[in-house]
Write a protein that holds these residues in place. Structure first.
Motif, PDB file in Angstrom:
ATOM      1  N   LYS A   1     -14.188  -5.467  -6.925  1.00  0.00           N
ATOM      2  CA  LYS A   1     -13.183  -5.114  -7.797  1.00  0.00           C
ATOM      3  C   LYS A   1     -12.743  -3.715  -7.479  1.00  0.00           C
ATOM      4  CE  LYS A   1     -11.572  -5.107 -12.766  1.00  0.00           C
ATOM      5  NZ  LYS A   1     -10.521  -5.830 -12.396  1.00  0.00           N
ATOM      6  N   ILE A   2     -13.752  -2.669  -7.254  1.00  0.00           N
ATOM      7  CA  ILE A   2     -13.636  -1.537  -7.173  1.00  0.00           C
ATOM      8  C   ILE A   2     -12.813  -1.293  -5.570  1.00  0.00           C
ATOM      9  CG2 ILE A   2     -14.740   0.683  -6.528  1.00  0.00           C
ATOM     10  CD1 ILE A   2     -16.735   0.201  -8.607  1.00  0.00           C
ATOM     11  N   LEU A   3     -13.275  -2.135  -4.801  1.00  0.00           N
ATOM     12  CA  LEU A   3     -13.035  -2.111  -3.295  1.00  0.00           C
ATOM     13  C   LEU A   3     -11.359  -2.532  -3.389  1.00  0.00           C
ATOM     14  CD1 LEU A   3     -15.647  -3.804  -1.341  1.00  0.00           C
ATOM     15  CD2 LEU A   3     -15.295  -1.452  -1.538  1.00  0.00           C
ATOM     16  N   PHE A   4     -11.129  -3.576  -4.275  1.00  0.00           N
ATOM     17  CA  PHE A   4      -9.475  -4.001  -4.307  1.00  0.00           C
ATOM     18  C   PHE A   4      -8.882  -3.037  -4.905  1.00  0.00           C
ATOM     19  CE2 PHE A   4     -10.213  -8.846  -4.599  1.00  0.00           C
ATOM     20  CZ  PHE A   4     -10.263  -8.834  -3.126  1.00  0.00           C
ATOM     21  N   ARG A   5      -9.467  -2.298  -5.903  1.00  0.00           N
ATOM     22  CA  ARG A   5      -8.799  -1.304  -6.888  1.00  0.00           C
ATOM     23  C   ARG A   5      -8.361  -0.130  -5.535  1.00  0.00           C
ATOM     24  NH1 ARG A   5      -8.530   0.277 -11.933  1.00  0.00           N
ATOM     25  NH2 ARG A   5      -8.673  -2.201 -12.040  1.00  0.00           N
ATOM     26  N   LEU A   6      -9.190   0.364  -4.838  1.00  0.00           N
ATOM     27  CA  LEU A   6      -9.186   1.407  -3.659  1.00  0.00           C
ATOM     28  C   LEU A   6      -7.941   0.812  -2.827  1.00  0.00           C
ATOM     29  CD1 LEU A   6     -12.835   2.504  -2.883  1.00  0.00           C
ATOM     30  CD2 LEU A   6     -11.025   3.611  -4.371  1.00  0.00           C
ATOM     31  N   LYS A   7      -8.066  -0.279  -2.331  1.00  0.00           N
ATOM     32  CA  LYS A   7      -7.045  -1.252  -1.379  1.00  0.00           C
ATOM     33  C   LYS A   7      -5.562  -0.642  -2.048  1.00  0.00           C
ATOM     34  CE  LYS A   7      -7.084  -2.314   1.998  1.00  0.00           C
ATOM     35  NZ  LYS A   7      -6.726  -1.629   3.393  1.00  0.00           N
ATOM     36  N   ILE A   8      -5.379  -1.223  -3.362  1.00  0.00           N
ATOM     37  CA  ILE A   8      -4.148  -0.947  -4.031  1.00  0.00           C
ATOM     38  C   ILE A   8      -3.623   0.391  -4.116  1.00  0.00           C
ATOM     39  CG2 ILE A   8      -2.988  -1.741  -6.242  1.00  0.00           C
ATOM     40  CD1 ILE A   8      -4.305  -3.995  -6.416  1.00  0.00           C
ATOM     41  N   HIS A   9      -4.675   1.319  -4.387  1.00  0.00           N
ATOM     42  CA  HIS A   9      -4.247   2.636  -4.291  1.00  0.00           C
ATOM     43  C   HIS A   9      -3.941   3.108  -3.101  1.00  0.00           C
ATOM     44  CE1 HIS A   9      -5.065   3.622  -8.414  1.00  0.00           C
ATOM     45  NE2 HIS A   9      -6.286   3.410  -8.429  1.00  0.00           N
ATOM     46  N   SER A  10      -4.106   2.398  -2.016  1.00  0.00           N
ATOM     47  CA  SER A  10      -3.754   2.924  -0.572  1.00  0.00           C
ATOM     48  C   SER A  10      -2.479   2.386  -0.377  1.00  0.00           C
ATOM     49  CB  SER A  10      -4.595   2.255   0.492  1.00  0.00           C
ATOM     50  OG  SER A  10      -4.596   0.916   0.500  1.00  0.00           O
ATOM     51  N   PHE A  11      -1.924   1.408  -1.260  1.00  0.00           N
ATOM     52  CA  PHE A  11      -0.397   1.291  -1.102  1.00  0.00           C
ATOM     53  C   PHE A  11       0.629   2.098  -1.717  1.00  0.00           C
ATOM     54  CE2 PHE A  11      -1.847  -3.715  -1.203  1.00  0.00           C
ATOM     55  CZ  PHE A  11      -2.231  -3.397   0.063  1.00  0.00           C
ATOM     56  N   GLU A  12       0.086   3.133  -2.121  1.00  0.00           N
ATOM     57  CA  GLU A  12       1.105   4.197  -2.594  1.00  0.00           C
ATOM     58  C   GLU A  12       0.844   5.501  -1.874  1.00  0.00           C
ATOM     59  OE1 GLU A  12       0.428   4.882  -6.946  1.00  0.00           O
ATOM     60  OE2 GLU A  12       0.518   2.631  -7.356  1.00  0.00           O
ATOM     61  N   ILE A  13       2.056   6.286  -1.820  1.00  0.00           N
ATOM     62  CA  ILE A  13       1.812   7.602  -0.974  1.00  0.00           C
ATOM     63  C   ILE A  13       2.599   8.511  -2.029  1.00  0.00           C
ATOM     64  CG2 ILE A  13       2.587   8.818   0.827  1.00  0.00           C
ATOM     65  CD1 ILE A  13       2.227   6.605   2.710  1.00  0.00           C
ATOM     66  N   ASP A  14       2.171   9.447  -2.474  1.00  0.00           N
ATOM     67  CA  ASP A  14       2.799  10.531  -3.334  1.00  0.00           C
ATOM     68  C   ASP A  14       3.333   9.798  -4.527  1.00  0.00           C
ATOM     69  OD1 ASP A  14       2.002  12.473  -1.559  1.00  0.00           O
ATOM     70  OD2 ASP A  14       3.802  12.518  -0.270  1.00  0.00           O
ATOM     71  N   GLY A  15       2.583   8.812  -5.050  1.00  0.00           N
ATOM     72  CA  GLY A  15       3.042   8.081  -6.272  1.00  0.00           C
ATOM     73  C   GLY A  15       4.098   7.104  -6.075  1.00  0.00           C
ATOM     74  N   ASN A  16       4.549   6.812  -4.966  1.00  0.00           N
ATOM     75  CA  ASN A  16       5.591   5.827  -4.532  1.00  0.00           C
ATOM     76  C   ASN A  16       5.063   4.684  -3.721  1.00  0.00           C
ATOM     77  OD1 ASN A  16       7.811   7.405  -5.573  1.00  0.00           O
ATOM     78  ND2 ASN A  16       7.969   8.492  -3.696  1.00  0.00           N
ATOM     79  N   VAL A  17       5.510   3.495  -3.766  1.00  0.00           N
ATOM     80  CA  VAL A  17       5.011   2.380  -3.006  1.00  0.00           C
ATOM     81  C   VAL A  17       5.129   2.536  -1.535  1.00  0.00           C
ATOM     82  CG1 VAL A  17       4.921  -0.159  -2.748  1.00  0.00           C
ATOM     83  CG2 VAL A  17       5.245   1.008  -5.207  1.00  0.00           C
ATOM     84  N   ASP A  18       4.004   2.370  -0.541  1.00  0.00           N
ATOM     85  CA  ASP A  18       4.262   2.473   0.861  1.00  0.00           C
ATOM     86  C   ASP A  18       4.471   0.916   1.201  1.00  0.00           C
ATOM     87  OD1 ASP A  18       4.219   2.921   3.384  1.00  0.00           O
ATOM     88  OD2 ASP A  18       1.737   2.919   3.433  1.00  0.00           O
TER      89      ASP A  18
END
Length: 350
Positions: free
Chosen positions: A142-159
């Protein structure tokens, strides 16, 4: 937003169920029952007569934990056009991606549960310890998934570019698994020249189909990767499985899968309109496919013979006879099968 992705998820599940019917067909299920039954019996005997030291148990638990964390990726179901049409709904999309974390966790949690249940008797741990082990692995995933989802954001915007690219790769990898058993729509191929495979290309040929199909076979990742994986799996079984009859049957099934998959190359150039214009006889296509099949199968059998000969002849007389039968009958059976399949394909096209 909820309705859009709910509809996509419904279509996605429906597509997977459709392909799974082809994956778990009658023949494969029969083979799977035999394999799992054999492994279960061997595992039960191993548990009965072997007692591992605590150091080895700890090592096994660590390895199984690493393996359990591999399967499963974040299923976002994003599509290429979302970078344009969902740009105004960016905040709602962020919330959806966070919710998709829990949905994506179902499949890897199931895999973790199966591995923990299978391994627990070997490690001789209690149900309480197994439950704690399971919950820790699920929490890590679950933590790995959370980190991956956070990687979809750049400066608060969706990448959008990164998130869509990740989802496309995930879908492609899944479709490649389904493509081992049936024809799959929406699977894109990437071509790459491999200079070390150039010697296997026909030096002189007047057949357009032979020219195209050999380059398709050697320069697309699907066929080369599939051939490598199947060959590696077959060699591993022939080396490490002590039951010679089971090893030979498994190698035969792998060879059948090889033929079954390579036959799909016959449709790989259907998008070429000039092939419909050039005065090319349809038999040239059959000859090109047959050439690829026979040479690939010859390579498979040669490597299998080499490793089974080195490790198999160390057994008794029965092992020697089984391997000898495998050596003699395999080429004959598969050559006949190839001719039959190509003949049936030609009839269906008329």
């Amino acid at each position: 937003m909820k309705e859009v992705f709910a509809k996509r998820r419904k279509v996605y599940y429906k597509q997977n169920i459709k392909y799974l019917r082809y994956v778990f067909n009658d023949h494969f299920m029969l083979f799977l029952v035999i394999v799992l039954g054999t492994l279960a019996v061997q595992y039960a005997k191993f548990l009965q007569y072997n007692d591992l030291k605590w150091e080895l148990r700890l090592l096994i638990a660590f390895v199984i934990s690493l393996i359990a964390l591999v399967p499963g990726k974040v299923v976002s179901l994003l599509e290429g056009a979302d970078s344009t049409f969902l740009l105004a709904k960016e905040e709602e999309l962020k919330k959806y991606l966070k919710r998709s974390e829990n949905i994506s966790l179902v499949f890897p949690a199931l895999i973790i549960l199966i591995l923990v249940l299978i391994t627990s008797p070997l490690l001789k741990v209690s149900i309480f310890v197994s439950s704690i082990w399971f919950m820790i692995l699920v929490l890590i995933k679950k933590i790995l998934f959370r980190l991956k989802i956070h990687s979809f954001e750049i400066d608060g915007n969706v990448d959008f570019e990164g998130a869509i690219s990740y989802e496309q790769k995930r879908r492609t990898n899944l479709l490649k698994i389904f493509a081992l058993f049936t024809n799959v729509k929406g699977l894109t191929n990437t071509a790459k020249r491999r200079k070390y495979l150039d010697p296997f290309l026909p030096k002189k040929t007047t057949s357009a189909y032979e020219y195209l199909l050999w380059r398709t076979f050697l320069r697309t990742s699907d066929y080369v990767g599939m051939l490598t994986r199947l060959l590696f799996l077959s060699v591993l079984v022939l080396i490490f499985v002590t039951n010679t009859l089971f090893a030979v049957l498994f190698a035969t099934v792998v060879n059948y899968l090889l033929i079954f998959q390579i036959l799909s190359i016959e449709k790989s150039q259907d998008y070429q309109p000039l092939l419909k214009v050039y005065p090319i006889h349809p038999e040239d296509l059959t000859k090109a496919v047959k050439s690829i099949l026979l040479k690939s199968l010859s390579l498979f059998l040669l490597v299998e013979y080499l490793f089974s000969g080195i490790f198999g002849f160390l057994g008794g007389q029965l092992d020697f006879i089984l391997l000898l039968v495998f050596y003699i009958l395999s080429p004959i059976i598969f050559i006949i099968y190839i001719k039959y399949r190509l003949k049936e394909k030609n009839k269906s096209q008329l």
